[in-house]
Design a protein around this motif. Structure first.
Motif, PDB file in Angstrom:
ATOM      1  N   VAL A 144      -2.131   0.868   7.775  1.00 21.55           N
ATOM      2  CA  VAL A 144      -1.427   2.125   8.016  1.00 21.55           C
ATOM      3  C   VAL A 144      -1.879   2.741   9.341  1.00 21.55           C
ATOM      4  N   ALA A 145      -3.158   2.686   9.620  1.00 26.40           N
ATOM      5  CA  ALA A 145      -3.671   3.234  10.878  1.00 26.40           C
ATOM      6  C   ALA A 145      -3.092   2.503  12.081  1.00 26.40           C
ATOM      7  N   ARG A 146      -2.898   1.198  11.961  1.00 25.75           N
ATOM      8  CA  ARG A 146      -2.354   0.411  13.082  1.00 25.75           C
ATOM      9  C   ARG A 146      -0.878   0.704  13.350  1.00 25.75           C
ATOM     10  N   ALA A 147      -0.207   1.355  12.422  1.00 27.67           N
ATOM     11  CA  ALA A 147       1.226   1.613  12.597  1.00 27.67           C
ATOM     12  C   ALA A 147       1.502   2.593  13.724  1.00 27.67           C
ATOM     13  N   GLY A 148       0.474   3.301  14.189  1.00 29.23           N
ATOM     14  CA  GLY A 148       0.627   4.104  15.396  1.00 29.23           C
ATOM     15  C   GLY A 148       0.999   5.550  15.187  1.00 29.23           C
ATOM     16  N   ARG A 149       0.961   6.013  13.947  1.00 29.37           N
ATOM     17  CA  ARG A 149       1.209   7.432  13.666  1.00 29.37           C
ATOM     18  C   ARG A 149      -0.072   8.083  13.157  1.00 29.37           C
ATOM     19  N   PRO A 150      -0.190   9.406  13.251  1.00 27.70           N
ATOM     20  CA  PRO A 150      -1.275  10.081  12.549  1.00 27.70           C
ATOM     21  C   PRO A 150      -1.194   9.784  11.051  1.00 27.70           C
ATOM     22  N   VAL A 151      -2.348   9.829  10.389  1.00 31.84           N
ATOM     23  CA  VAL A 151      -2.405   9.480   8.966  1.00 31.84           C
ATOM     24  C   VAL A 151      -3.141  10.574   8.198  1.00 31.84           C
ATOM     25  N   VAL A 167     -14.233   6.319   5.161  1.00 34.37           N
ATOM     26  CA  VAL A 167     -12.813   5.947   5.068  1.00 34.37           C
ATOM     27  C   VAL A 167     -12.124   6.199   6.407  1.00 34.37           C
ATOM     28  N   ALA A 168     -12.367   7.368   6.991  1.00 30.47           N
ATOM     29  CA  ALA A 168     -11.788   7.661   8.304  1.00 30.47           C
ATOM     30  C   ALA A 168     -12.289   6.671   9.348  1.00 30.47           C
ATOM     31  N   GLY A 169     -13.544   6.268   9.218  1.00 34.03           N
ATOM     32  CA  GLY A 169     -14.104   5.304  10.160  1.00 34.03           C
ATOM     33  C   GLY A 169     -13.363   3.978  10.162  1.00 34.03           C
ATOM     34  N   LYS A 170     -12.795   3.593   9.028  1.00 32.86           N
ATOM     35  CA  LYS A 170     -12.013   2.356   8.974  1.00 32.86           C
ATOM     36  C   LYS A 170     -10.762   2.471   9.850  1.00 32.86           C
ATOM     37  N   ALA A 171     -10.144   3.642   9.844  1.00 34.54           N
ATOM     38  CA  ALA A 171      -8.967   3.860  10.697  1.00 34.54           C
ATOM     39  C   ALA A 171      -9.361   3.900  12.163  1.00 34.54           C
ATOM     40  N   GLN A 178      -6.296   9.706  15.029  1.00 32.48           N
ATOM     41  CA  GLN A 178      -5.439  10.827  14.628  1.00 32.48           C
ATOM     42  C   GLN A 178      -5.380  10.887  13.102  1.00 32.48           C
ATOM     43  N   ILE A 179      -6.480  11.329  12.506  1.00 29.70           N
ATOM     44  CA  ILE A 179      -6.670  11.261  11.074  1.00 29.70           C
ATOM     45  C   ILE A 179      -6.851  12.659  10.492  1.00 29.70           C
ATOM     46  N   LEU A 180      -6.206  12.901   9.346  1.00 33.81           N
ATOM     47  CA  LEU A 180      -6.427  14.087   8.530  1.00 33.81           C
ATOM     48  C   LEU A 180      -7.059  13.626   7.216  1.00 33.81           C
ATOM     49  N   LEU A 181      -7.972  14.439   6.677  1.00 32.21           N
ATOM     50  CA  LEU A 181      -8.611  14.125   5.404  1.00 32.21           C
ATOM     51  C   LEU A 181      -8.178  15.156   4.369  1.00 32.21           C
ATOM     52  N   CYS A 182      -7.732  14.668   3.217  1.00 29.07           N
ATOM     53  CA  CYS A 182      -7.088  15.541   2.230  1.00 29.07           C
ATOM     54  C   CYS A 182      -7.841  15.559   0.905  1.00 29.07           C
ATOM     55  N   GLU A 183      -8.207  16.749   0.477  1.00 25.04           N
ATOM     56  CA  GLU A 183      -8.807  16.971  -0.848  1.00 25.04           C
ATOM     57  C   GLU A 183      -7.707  17.200  -1.871  1.00 25.04           C
ATOM     58  N   ARG A 184      -7.803  16.525  -3.042  1.00 29.04           N
ATOM     59  CA  ARG A 184      -6.774  16.707  -4.076  1.00 29.04           C
ATOM     60  C   ARG A 184      -7.377  16.709  -5.477  1.00 29.04           C
ATOM     61  N   GLY A 185      -8.655  17.143  -5.568  1.00 28.90           N
ATOM     62  CA  GLY A 185      -9.278  17.273  -6.870  1.00 28.90           C
ATOM     63  C   GLY A 185     -10.107  16.058  -7.252  1.00 28.90           C
ATOM     64  N   TYR A 186     -10.985  16.266  -8.214  1.00 28.26           N
ATOM     65  CA  TYR A 186     -11.906  15.222  -8.672  1.00 28.26           C
ATOM     66  C   TYR A 186     -11.771  15.073 -10.186  1.00 28.26           C
ATOM     67  N   GLY A 207     -15.630  15.826  11.401  1.00 23.06           N
ATOM     68  CA  GLY A 207     -14.941  16.130  12.658  1.00 23.06           C
ATOM     69  C   GLY A 207     -13.429  16.063  12.578  1.00 23.06           C
ATOM     70  N   PHE A 208     -12.896  15.668  11.412  1.00 21.90           N
ATOM     71  CA  PHE A 208     -11.450  15.549  11.254  1.00 21.90           C
ATOM     72  C   PHE A 208     -10.874  16.790  10.584  1.00 21.90           C
ATOM     73  N   PRO A 209      -9.617  17.123  10.897  1.00 25.28           N
ATOM     74  CA  PRO A 209      -8.970  18.245  10.210  1.00 25.28           C
ATOM     75  C   PRO A 209      -8.887  17.992   8.709  1.00 25.28           C
ATOM     76  N   VAL A 210      -9.053  19.064   7.937  1.00 26.99           N
ATOM     77  CA  VAL A 210      -9.059  18.975   6.479  1.00 26.99           C
ATOM     78  C   VAL A 210      -7.795  19.616   5.915  1.00 26.99           C
ATOM     79  N   VAL A 211      -7.192  18.914   4.969  1.00 31.19           N
ATOM     80  CA  VAL A 211      -5.997  19.369   4.263  1.00 31.19           C
ATOM     81  C   VAL A 211      -6.378  19.600   2.806  1.00 31.19           C
ATOM     82  N   PHE A 212      -5.884  20.681   2.226  1.00 28.71           N
ATOM     83  CA  PHE A 212      -6.081  20.890   0.787  1.00 28.71           C
ATOM     84  C   PHE A 212      -4.753  20.742   0.069  1.00 28.71           C
ATOM     85  N   ASP A 213      -4.694  19.780  -0.850  1.00 26.44           N
ATOM     86  CA  ASP A 213      -3.509  19.532  -1.664  1.00 26.44           C
ATOM     87  C   ASP A 213      -3.599  20.420  -2.899  1.00 26.44           C
ATOM     88  N   ALA A 214      -2.872  21.530  -2.869  1.00 27.28           N
ATOM     89  CA  ALA A 214      -3.011  22.541  -3.912  1.00 27.28           C
ATOM     90  C   ALA A 214      -2.262  22.192  -5.190  1.00 27.28           C
TER      91      ALA A 214
END
Length: 290
Positions: A144-151, A167-171, A178-186, A207-214
């Motif tokens: 997915v990271a190689r597809a050339g869009r932010p993820v 996980v971000a390091g793999k991308a 161009q990575i966002l990291l999203c929290e969606r509960g545990y 260092g990456f922007p954080v998204v909260f999936d409410a």
């Protein structure tokens, strides 16, 4: 964390552009919103539904003064039952999302569930999203990271927030920063999720922007037996709490009438309740980032 950073503050980190919208922990809040999945019995019905929902959200966010990225899935592969509605599929779904992007004039995000979908989706949408269950699948994340869009990478319900830096390091290893990291509960016992607001601060330290999936954070996985349940009443308080901590974006699924939605209805926000929530989030965001 820097010694100059206030105790417990979210690290500003990098800025990730998605179309004309910029995601950053220190910049104004971005809304990622839309229905769980594209709906309709045929292409014309699906397009009509998508254009109407996107147009409603665009007008509302313009009124509130908040940037929008429209979200809808062409396929929901991670359903509870084999008989659950999944969407129109890759080809038809991408045609619909392309029309939304062109006619409503908003950036678009959609899920991809396997590596083969990534490049096709990247040719149409502005942001790719990976399912939480697949966050540790190295080949998938890198494809997915190689597809050339932010993820937007969703954190697994089983993963500690500190693990998302790897996980971000793999991308990043395949050239996509161009990575966002999203929290969606545990996962908290069987069929239940909880949110630890510390995770937003911990993930921001990457260092990456954080998204909260409410909305997925209030999901009750498999709670209805044949489908997942949800506790919609808790979307607003959790979203307000996350914005008060400090995030780049709130992700939420919303629908004109969630009780009639083919999937994830119990945790989606009705259109009629959305304006009050967005105004509250915008005010909290202004205070937090001032």
């Amino acid at each position: 964390m820097s010694g100059n950073q206030p105790l417990g503050a979210v690290v500003p980190g990098r800025t990730v552009p998605v179309g004309a919208v910029s995601f950053a922990n220190h910049r104004p809040l971005v809304l990622m919103a839309g229905p769980c999945v594209l709906e309709g019995g045929n292409f014309d019905q699906g397009l009509d539904f998508a254009l109407k929902t996107a147009d409603f959200l665009k007008k509302l966010t313009d009124q509130v003064g908040m940037a929008l990225v429209y979200k809808a899935s062409f396929d929901k592969a991670n359903r509870t039952s084999a008989s659950s509605y999944r969407g129109p599929g890759l080809e038809e779904g991408l045609r619909i999302l392309e029309r939304v992007r062109q006619e409503v004039g908003v950036p678009v995000v959609t899920d991809v569930h396997d590596a083969a979908q990534a490049r096709a989706a990247a040719a149409v949408v502005d942001l790719l999203q990976t399912p939480a269950f697949l966050c540790r699948q190295t080949d998938f994340i890198q494809a997915v990271a190689r597809a050339g869009r932010p993820v937007n990478i969703k954190k697994g319900q089983f993963l500690a927030p500190g693990g998302m830096a790897e996980v971000a390091g793999k991308a990043v290893a395949v050239g996509n920063e161009q990575i966002l990291l999203c929290e969606r509960g545990y996962a908290f016992g069987y069929g239940n999720l909880v949110v630890d607001m510390r995770s937003l601060v911990i993930m921001a330290e990457s260092g990456f922007p954080v998204v909260f999936d409410a909305t997925h954070s209030v999901q009750l996985p498999g709670g209805l037996g044949h489908a997942s349940g949800g506790e919609r009443a808790f979307v607003a308080p959790l979203a307000r709490a996350a914005v008060a901590v400090g995030v780049a974006s709130i992700f939420l699924e919303t629908h004109p009438d969630p009780d009639l939605a083919p999937c994830d209805g119990p945790n989606m926000v009705p259109f009629a309740q959305l304006a009050d929530l967005l105004y509250a989030l915008q005010r909290l965001d202004e205070v937090q980032k001032r």
